[in-house]
Design a protein around this motif. Sequence first.
Motif, PDB file in Angstrom:
ATOM      1  N   ARG A  75      25.796  30.574  23.387  1.00 40.99           N
ATOM      2  CA  ARG A  75      25.628  32.016  23.544  1.00 40.99           C
ATOM      3  C   ARG A  75      25.102  32.265  24.676  1.00 40.99           C
ATOM      4  NH1 ARG A  75      27.674  35.883  19.779  1.00 40.99           N
ATOM      5  NH2 ARG A  75      26.622  37.355  20.790  1.00 40.99           N
ATOM      6  N   PRO A  76      25.389  31.674  25.861  1.00 40.68           N
ATOM      7  CA  PRO A  76      24.727  31.746  27.249  1.00 40.68           C
ATOM      8  C   PRO A  76      24.869  33.216  27.674  1.00 40.68           C
ATOM      9  CG  PRO A  76      26.692  30.570  27.557  1.00 40.68           C
ATOM     10  CD  PRO A  76      26.375  30.793  26.130  1.00 40.68           C
ATOM     11  N   ALA A  77      23.664  33.699  28.401  1.00 43.77           N
ATOM     12  CA  ALA A  77      23.831  35.062  29.098  1.00 43.77           C
ATOM     13  C   ALA A  77      24.557  34.993  30.349  1.00 43.77           C
ATOM     14  CB  ALA A  77      22.158  35.584  29.654  1.00 43.77           C
ATOM     15  N   VAL A  78      24.899  33.759  30.894  1.00 40.03           N
ATOM     16  CA  VAL A  78      25.650  33.604  32.199  1.00 40.03           C
ATOM     17  C   VAL A  78      26.446  32.368  31.891  1.00 40.03           C
ATOM     18  CG1 VAL A  78      25.821  33.594  34.755  1.00 40.03           C
ATOM     19  CG2 VAL A  78      24.026  34.808  33.656  1.00 40.03           C
ATOM     20  N   ILE A  79      27.777  32.288  32.445  1.00 38.46           N
ATOM     21  CA  ILE A  79      28.363  30.833  32.619  1.00 38.46           C
ATOM     22  C   ILE A  79      28.881  31.127  33.944  1.00 38.46           C
ATOM     23  CG2 ILE A  79      30.671  29.708  31.947  1.00 38.46           C
ATOM     24  CD1 ILE A  79      30.542  30.786  29.149  1.00 38.46           C
ATOM     25  N   THR A  80      28.896  29.748  34.601  1.00 38.15           N
ATOM     26  CA  THR A  80      29.141  29.832  36.031  1.00 38.15           C
ATOM     27  C   THR A  80      30.171  28.477  35.920  1.00 38.15           C
ATOM     28  OG1 THR A  80      27.372  28.038  36.725  1.00 38.15           O
ATOM     29  CG2 THR A  80      27.209  30.654  36.889  1.00 38.15           C
ATOM     30  N   ASN A  81      31.129  28.597  37.070  1.00 39.27           N
ATOM     31  CA  ASN A  81      32.030  27.467  37.464  1.00 39.27           C
ATOM     32  C   ASN A  81      32.163  27.575  38.905  1.00 39.27           C
ATOM     33  OD1 ASN A  81      33.456  25.274  36.400  1.00 39.27           O
ATOM     34  ND2 ASN A  81      34.352  26.734  34.846  1.00 39.27           N
ATOM     35  N   GLY A  82      32.562  26.213  39.333  1.00 40.17           N
ATOM     36  CA  GLY A  82      32.534  26.060  40.900  1.00 40.17           C
ATOM     37  C   GLY A  82      33.620  27.097  41.467  1.00 40.17           C
ATOM     38  N   CYS A  83      33.720  26.799  42.706  1.00 37.80           N
ATOM     39  CA  CYS A  83      34.584  27.434  43.708  1.00 37.80           C
ATOM     40  C   CYS A  83      36.108  27.070  43.624  1.00 37.80           C
ATOM     41  CB  CYS A  83      34.173  27.496  45.095  1.00 37.80           C
ATOM     42  SG  CYS A  83      34.337  25.862  45.890  1.00 37.80           S
ATOM     43  N   ASP A  84      36.362  25.998  42.892  1.00 37.27           N
ATOM     44  CA  ASP A  84      37.596  25.373  42.766  1.00 37.27           C
ATOM     45  C   ASP A  84      38.250  25.923  41.542  1.00 37.27           C
ATOM     46  OD1 ASP A  84      35.660  24.009  41.205  1.00 37.27           O
ATOM     47  OD2 ASP A  84      36.934  22.110  41.372  1.00 37.27           O
ATOM     48  N   HIS A  85      37.601  26.935  40.889  1.00 36.58           N
ATOM     49  CA  HIS A  85      38.068  27.682  39.662  1.00 36.58           C
ATOM     50  C   HIS A  85      38.145  29.177  39.870  1.00 36.58           C
ATOM     51  CE1 HIS A  85      37.490  24.190  36.832  1.00 36.58           C
ATOM     52  NE2 HIS A  85      36.508  23.906  37.714  1.00 36.58           N
ATOM     53  N   GLN A  86      39.103  29.716  39.125  1.00 37.77           N
ATOM     54  CA  GLN A  86      39.460  31.226  39.067  1.00 37.77           C
ATOM     55  C   GLN A  86      38.483  31.750  38.191  1.00 37.77           C
ATOM     56  OE1 GLN A  86      41.389  32.663  41.524  1.00 37.77           O
ATOM     57  NE2 GLN A  86      41.506  30.610  42.589  1.00 37.77           N
ATOM     58  N   ALA A  94      35.870  35.335  27.900  1.00 40.76           N
ATOM     59  CA  ALA A  94      36.044  36.509  27.023  1.00 40.76           C
ATOM     60  C   ALA A  94      35.079  36.344  25.829  1.00 40.76           C
ATOM     61  CB  ALA A  94      37.677  36.271  26.181  1.00 40.76           C
ATOM     62  N   PHE A  95      34.785  35.318  25.473  1.00 37.13           N
ATOM     63  CA  PHE A  95      33.626  35.338  24.313  1.00 37.13           C
ATOM     64  C   PHE A  95      32.398  35.911  24.762  1.00 37.13           C
ATOM     65  CE2 PHE A  95      30.183  32.625  22.344  1.00 37.13           C
ATOM     66  CZ  PHE A  95      30.216  33.199  21.014  1.00 37.13           C
ATOM     67  N   VAL A  96      32.149  35.018  26.114  1.00 36.45           N
ATOM     68  CA  VAL A  96      30.551  35.734  26.520  1.00 36.45           C
ATOM     69  C   VAL A  96      30.579  37.032  27.105  1.00 36.45           C
ATOM     70  CG1 VAL A  96      29.243  35.227  28.471  1.00 36.45           C
ATOM     71  CG2 VAL A  96      30.114  33.267  27.348  1.00 36.45           C
ATOM     72  N   GLU A  97      31.762  37.765  27.744  1.00 37.24           N
ATOM     73  CA  GLU A  97      31.992  39.039  27.966  1.00 37.24           C
ATOM     74  C   GLU A  97      31.842  39.776  26.922  1.00 37.24           C
ATOM     75  OE1 GLU A  97      33.810  38.743  32.363  1.00 37.24           O
ATOM     76  OE2 GLU A  97      35.377  38.895  30.475  1.00 37.24           O
ATOM     77  N   LYS A  98      32.182  39.594  25.938  1.00 38.12           N
ATOM     78  CA  LYS A  98      32.347  40.311  24.468  1.00 38.12           C
ATOM     79  C   LYS A  98      30.800  40.826  23.981  1.00 38.12           C
ATOM     80  CE  LYS A  98      34.733  39.888  20.102  1.00 38.12           C
ATOM     81  NZ  LYS A  98      35.554  38.877  19.198  1.00 38.12           N
ATOM     82  N   TYR A  99      29.914  39.933  24.315  1.00 39.20           N
ATOM     83  CA  TYR A  99      28.652  40.022  23.897  1.00 39.20           C
ATOM     84  C   TYR A  99      27.853  40.590  25.043  1.00 39.20           C
ATOM     85  CZ  TYR A  99      27.462  35.084  24.778  1.00 39.20           C
ATOM     86  OH  TYR A  99      27.088  33.867  25.278  1.00 39.20           O
TER      87      TYR A  99
END
Length: 170
Positions: A75-86, A94-99
């Motif tokens: 249940r991380p506070a922030v998830i990141t991905n690199g610039c090659d992802h949308q 959806a899961f992370v934003e839900k909480y």
Amino acid sequence: VLHAGHVRHREESRAMGTRLLVALNSDKSVKRLKGPDRPFHRQEEREAVLRGLRWVDDVRTFDGDDATELIHQLRPAVITNGCDHQLEEIVGKAFVEKYGGRVAVTRGTRETSSTRTIRAVKQTEVLKAIRDAAHLSPNPFHKLKIMADELASVLHLEGDIADLGAYRGA
């Protein structure tokens, strides 16, 4: 293959939180997702390199096709991905934003790529092999180079045989 884009991504990701945990695909997962020639470096080596980066606090390895299970567990506070992802395609969004968590794409760079780096290394190995074996062939170096380029263009295909054909018996 760790490159500058990966390093920038880790640095930017770490700045968004208090700790940076990197989710790392296991060898089995990478092989399933990227093909039989991957990963280029074993899991233990990739993990050691990541742990050596000053921005990385922890590394967790997962066997699945994505880190969904790990995200649900941590249940991380922030998830990141690199610039090659949308942003919309980030696993766990959806899961992370839900909480109330945050999902972000780092700037990074598209100039570097592990796949391109690995391809360049393989091409260098092929050229060396051609130079070393050129004396065994009736073909001149430039023809051997053309055949090697053709071979390199199909290395990603599955199977045991690549028939390059024979032009005018050469």
